[in-house]
Write a protein that holds these residues in place. Sequence first.
Motif, PDB file in Angstrom:
ATOM      1  N   VAL A   7       0.847  -1.196   0.000  1.00 48.84           N
ATOM      2  CA  VAL A   7       0.000   0.000   0.000  1.00 48.84           C
ATOM      3  C   VAL A   7       0.884   1.250   0.000  1.00 48.84           C
ATOM      4  O   VAL A   7       1.709   1.437   0.886  1.00 48.84           O
ATOM      5  CB  VAL A   7      -0.940   0.029   1.213  1.00 48.84           C
ATOM      6  N   VAL A  42      -2.598   0.444  -4.314  1.00 47.66           N
ATOM      7  CA  VAL A  42      -1.900  -0.786  -3.954  1.00 47.66           C
ATOM      8  C   VAL A  42      -1.288  -1.441  -5.185  1.00 47.66           C
ATOM      9  O   VAL A  42      -1.645  -1.128  -6.324  1.00 47.66           O
ATOM     10  CB  VAL A  42      -2.861  -1.788  -3.276  1.00 47.66           C
ATOM     11  N   VAL A 100      -6.405  -4.787   3.608  1.00 52.24           N
ATOM     12  CA  VAL A 100      -6.345  -3.360   3.295  1.00 52.24           C
ATOM     13  C   VAL A 100      -7.659  -2.683   3.687  1.00 52.24           C
ATOM     14  O   VAL A 100      -7.671  -1.594   4.269  1.00 52.24           O
ATOM     15  CB  VAL A 100      -6.045  -3.140   1.800  1.00 52.24           C
TER      16      VAL A 100
END
Length: 268
Positions: A7, A42, A100
């Motif tokens: 990320v 990402v 995430v």
Amino acid sequence: MIGLRYVYAVCRPFSTPLQAQLSGVAGDPPRLLTHHGLVAVVSHVPEADFAEEPLRAHLEDLDWLTGVARAHQGVIDALTTVTTPLPLRLGTVFRDDSGVRTMIEAREESFRHTLDRLEGRVEWGVKVFLEDAPKPEAAAPAARPASGRDYLRQRRSQTKSQDELWQRAELFATQLHETLSRVAEDSRLHAPQNPALSGASGRNVLNAAYLVPRAGSEEFVEKVDQTKGELPGIRVELTGPWAAYSFAGDTAPESASDEERPNAKERS
């Protein structure tokens, strides 16, 4: 590529596409993962390199780390041209998209608050250096001391001269920081750079970051340019515009389970 999720940043949704040939860490192009009205930028990275144990070993490899940092910064730079990104720490990795999303939910309020504060703003870096004194072979030869007392007198004179130069540089840096802080919305004073690590010549007197509205960047740059060459022996360096790293706060996840983040160690 199937692997872990690296990320880069969190931002609000944006419509301008990223560069078609943009490559991220490990060569995988970044993609946008939208959740709760926020976007995580990402890409996939191999578990063989970015799981906890191999990553710990790689962090001792300066060449490998430099390559990752450059790829990371390249994505952040590309984002900065189309939106206001909130950069995450170098090496923020999760097991999968679900990890995430969990991170976004856990930090949603903080992310929104910081993005509101940084919207439409960029970071400029300003450094002031006191140039190195000429090397002995390049300087005018000093008269050979006739006695030990003369030698001590010469040394005291040299030390006094160096102290005066440093005081002048400190005063210049203080006044410059005050001037730029009046133009900027916020500022951060960082520790002076170690020349052995930065490779920069001279002694670092000021190492500061300034949060400036994009619309006010031209005025800010002009203020800095006006000071360049103002005093002999003092060098002013300007870098940017950057994503507002210095004003993003601790934007890495506060905690994550082993399933969510295989690498427990993160680097800023």
